[in-house]
Design a protein around this motif. Structure first.
Motif, short mmCIF file in Angstrom:
data_model
loop_
_atom_site.label_atom_id
_atom_site.label_comp_id
_atom_site.label_asym_id
_atom_site.label_seq_id
_atom_site.Cartn_x
_atom_site.Cartn_y
_atom_site.Cartn_z
N THR A 40 -2.22 36.21 -0.28
CA THR A 40 -3.39 35.36 -0.04
C THR A 40 -4.67 36.07 -0.47
N ARG A 67 -8.78 33.03 13.46
CA ARG A 67 -8.02 34.28 13.39
C ARG A 67 -7.44 34.59 14.78
N PRO A 68 -6.47 33.80 15.22
CA PRO A 68 -5.91 34.03 16.57
C PRO A 68 -5.20 35.38 16.66
N LEU A 101 -14.75 38.69 1.77
CA LEU A 101 -14.44 39.81 0.89
C LEU A 101 -13.83 39.40 -0.45
N ARG A 102 -12.79 38.64 -0.41
CA ARG A 102 -12.07 38.37 -1.66
C ARG A 102 -12.78 37.26 -2.45
N ARG A 132 -12.53 42.27 11.99
CA ARG A 132 -11.43 41.77 12.80
C ARG A 132 -10.36 42.84 13.02
N ALA A 133 -10.27 43.75 12.08
CA ALA A 133 -9.21 44.77 12.18
C ALA A 133 -9.43 45.68 13.39
N GLU A 171 4.42 43.90 4.52
CA GLU A 171 3.42 44.37 3.55
C GLU A 171 3.54 45.89 3.42
N THR A 208 -1.36 42.64 11.09
CA THR A 208 -1.90 43.53 12.13
C THR A 208 -1.15 43.35 13.44
N ARG A 240 -9.46 29.07 3.42
CA ARG A 240 -9.72 30.16 2.49
C ARG A 240 -10.07 29.63 1.09
N HIS A 280 -0.19 39.11 18.97
CA HIS A 280 -0.41 40.50 19.40
C HIS A 280 -0.24 40.56 20.92
N LYS A 333 -7.71 49.65 1.72
CA LYS A 333 -8.45 49.37 2.96
C LYS A 333 -7.48 48.97 4.06
N ASN A 334 -6.53 48.10 3.75
CA ASN A 334 -5.64 47.57 4.79
C ASN A 334 -4.53 48.52 5.17
N ASP A 391 -2.85 35.65 19.37
CA ASP A 391 -1.88 35.34 20.42
C ASP A 391 -0.56 36.10 20.26
C1 EPZ Z 1 -4.19 41.04 7.41
O1 EPZ Z 1 -4.95 40.24 8.29
C2 EPZ Z 1 -5.17 41.58 6.38
N1 EPZ Z 1 -6.16 42.41 7.07
C3 EPZ Z 1 -5.85 40.42 5.65
O2 EPZ Z 1 -6.70 40.97 4.65
C4 EPZ Z 1 -4.78 39.59 4.97
O3 EPZ Z 1 -5.39 38.48 4.34
C5 EPZ Z 1 -3.76 39.12 6.02
O4 EPZ Z 1 -3.21 40.25 6.71
C6 EPZ Z 1 -2.61 38.34 5.39
O5 EPZ Z 1 -1.95 39.15 4.45
C7 EPZ Z 1 -5.80 43.67 7.42
O6 EPZ Z 1 -4.69 44.12 7.19
C8 EPZ Z 1 -6.86 44.48 8.09
P1 EPZ Z 1 -2.08 38.01 9.83
P2 EPZ Z 1 -4.28 39.73 9.68
O7 EPZ Z 1 -2.04 38.38 11.26
O8 EPZ Z 1 -3.33 40.75 10.18
C9 EPZ Z 1 -1.74 33.81 11.96
C10 EPZ Z 1 -8.65 41.23 3.46
O9 EPZ Z 1 -9.20 40.47 2.68
N2 EPZ Z 1 -1.70 34.57 13.21
O10 EPZ Z 1 -0.98 38.50 8.92
O11 EPZ Z 1 -5.38 39.30 10.55
C11 EPZ Z 1 -3.07 33.91 11.24
O12 EPZ Z 1 -3.97 32.93 11.72
C12 EPZ Z 1 -8.10 40.71 4.76
O13 EPZ Z 1 -8.45 42.47 3.25
C13 EPZ Z 1 -1.49 33.89 14.41
O14 EPZ Z 1 -1.34 32.67 14.44
O15 EPZ Z 1 -3.47 38.47 9.20
C14 EPZ Z 1 -2.68 33.64 9.81
O16 EPZ Z 1 -2.56 32.25 9.62
C15 EPZ Z 1 -8.47 39.27 4.95
N3 EPZ Z 1 -1.45 34.61 15.58
C16 EPZ Z 1 -1.29 34.27 9.69
O17 EPZ Z 1 -0.80 34.38 11.03
C17 EPZ Z 1 -1.62 35.97 15.59
O18 EPZ Z 1 -1.56 36.57 16.69
C18 EPZ Z 1 -1.27 35.65 9.06
O19 EPZ Z 1 -2.22 36.42 9.73
C19 EPZ Z 1 -1.83 36.64 14.37
C20 EPZ Z 1 -1.86 35.93 13.19
#
Ligand code: EPZ
Length: 433
Positions: free
Chosen positions: A319, A136-137, A385-386, A107-108, A203, A179, A346, A141, A37-38, A139
């Motif tokens: 995670t 889910r910030p 989901l998980r 969110r994606a 990843e 993302t 979580r 991006h 999916k991801n 900032d």
């Molecule tokens: C991706 O989410 C996955 N989703 C998530 O899977 C996964 O849990 C996560 O990565 C961590 O591996 C997809 O790929 C679609 P992050 P993402 O940005 O990109 C902080 C599932 O179950 N952060 O890597 O949203 C954030 O709050 C889903 O399939 C900021 O502070 O996660 C978190 O603490 C759930 N600012 C950490 O970074 C930002 O601009 C990691 O988040 C972005 C993120």
């Protein structure tokens, strides 16, 4: 036009899963893991970067794919999903907006921000709210895209983004964001000049997106462990690409085999992508061995040894596997501690697992599991989901009947998991209540 969603992608009025399990229940047999999916969600977003057709194979038929295709169609793209093969063409766009309704559902959706800006110079994406696993910030991006010349403001809950042609720059992510890295790889691919992205997430889904972008004509190279150099090009073309297997679904079925002391052969997997989970399974007394090029065989041991696990960015313990592994650790005599470092909330699965008889206490970013506790079936609610997957796993060993509601969360990331589990001997069915 998008053909009508396959049955597996629609949800009934109030569907529930009923699992009948017990401590002597064994899962045995063979199961094929679906595409990730991801990985498919960023790949579909990448189709916005070109006017030519992109073909994706091994697409998982999960709800988030349907949501993403609805989003791309709403922007003006054409999508065709036939079996597990998806073709997408975005010749032009008639809208540049990703609505709050869609972003809330997934969110994606934020992944369309980079491509829309890079190719069309404009995007309006609803600011994702929080969700069950925490805030889910986005900032990082936004800061990265601003570094490439985008002007971005937050108005009325929307990210309003505008740009002429993006121009290359040096971006260092304050923290690893999956993302966020994907959005910036896609934006930089069409920016003028060179971009260097530092502290990238690594990843497999990120590196696979870079591989797809390069097939489309991008010029991305990994300078070192987590630094990407992107030489911008004027336009990208079409491509054909296979979606990599889902390493979280792989981990979920490995835990299912360990939990039931079963014997399962997983097909179409990439063992290296699940290395951290495999290492912890072996440490807890489970046999996991490669079977051929793309197979893994899991044989659960008679006893489960307690483990301390800390989630971290790839290649660390994911995670997305924390909730599932927690179920296994309820069966380990002694104390196990799971530390969640990625998301701030979580542990919503903990209260539901306690309802099934687990002894788990949340202390800040840690969940302390005291085992071994026999589990007994009950009504439980899926929250994300998980967490949903962990409730299904718990139902396999809980004596009696476990009824899981709100399973639309599960359908977002697992392709009819009950069919796959039934194929391994589980007594599990989907009912419409
Ligand atoms: C991706 O989410 C996955 N989703 C998530 O899977 C996964 O849990 C996560 O990565 C961590 O591996 C997809 O790929 C679609 P992050 P993402 O940005 O990109 C902080 C599932 O179950 N952060 O890597 O949203 C954030 O709050 C889903 O399939 C900021 O502070 O996660 C978190 O603490 C759930 N600012 C950490 O970074 C930002 O601009 C990691 O988040 C972005 C993120």
């Amino acid at each position: 036009m998008l053909n009508s969603a396959p049955a597996s992608l629609t949800i009934g009025p109030m569907e529930k899963l009923v699992v009948r399990g017990g401590p002597d229940f064994r899962l045995t047999g063979r199961v094929r893991v679906s595409g990730a999916k991801n990985a498919v969600l960023p790949a579909i977003s990448a189709c916005l970067l070109t006017a030519e057709e992109v073909r994706l194979d091994n697409v998982p038929l999960v709800k988030d794919v349907h949501t993403m295709l609805t989003l791309i169609e709403g922007l003006g793209g054409t999508c065709r999903l036939e079996g597990n093969t998806l073709t997408v063409r975005v010749a032009d766009i008639r809208s540049d907006e990703a609505s709050y309704e869609l972003v809330r559902a997934m969110r994606a959706s934020i992944l369309v921000l980079g491509p829309l800006l890079a190719r069309f110079g404009r995007a309006v994406v609803a600011l994702p709210g929080g969700c069950a696993i925490g805030s889910r910030p986005v900032d990082l991006h936004i800061a990265g895209l601003q570094k490439l010349g985008a002007s971005i403001s937050l108005e009325h809950g929307n990210i309003q983004a505008r740009a002429g042609r993006l121009r290359g720059g040096v971006i260092e992510f304050d923290k690893k964001t999956v993302t966020g890295t994907e959005n910036l790889l896609m934006a930089a691919a069409l920016a003028k000049g060179e971009t260097v992205l530092k502290n990238c997430a690594r990843e497999p889904e990120v590196t696979d997106l870079a591989a797809l972008l390069n097939k489309m004509g991008a010029r991305i190279e990994w300078v070192d462990e987590d630094t990407a150099r992107v030489r911008g090009v004027k336009a990208l073309g079409g491509a054909a690409h296979d979606i990599i297997p889902d390493r979280i679904e792989t981990g979920t079925f490995l835990v299912a085999g360990a939990l039931t002391a079963g014997d399962i052969l997983l097909d179409e997997v990439v063992p290296a992508h699940a290395a951290a989970v495999i290492e912890k399974l072996r440490a807890s007394g489970t046999s996991v061995e490669p079977e051929g090029e793309r197979g893994l065989r899991v044989v659960g041991g008679p006893d489960v040894k307690p483990q301390d696990i800390t989630t971290s960015p790839y290649p660390g313990f994911p995670t997305d596997m924390q909730a599932q592994f927690m179920v296994l650790l309820t069966q380990a005599p002694g104390t196990s501690i799971l530390t969640e470092t990625i998301f701030d909330r979580r542990f919503s699965h903990v209260n539901e697992l306690v309802r099934l008889g687990a002894a788990i206490e949340v202390q800040g970013d840690k969940a302390v599991v005291k085992g071994k506790t026999p589990l007994s079936g009950a009504e439980v609610v899926a929250t994300d989901l998980r967490a949903s997957a962990s409730l299904v796993l718990a139902g396999l060993i809980a004596a009696g009947e476990t009824v899981i509601s709100e399973i639309e969360h599960l359908d977002r990331g697992y392709e009819r998991i009950e069919n796959k589990l039934r194929g391994l001997g589980a007594s599990i069915e989907r009912i419409t209540a």
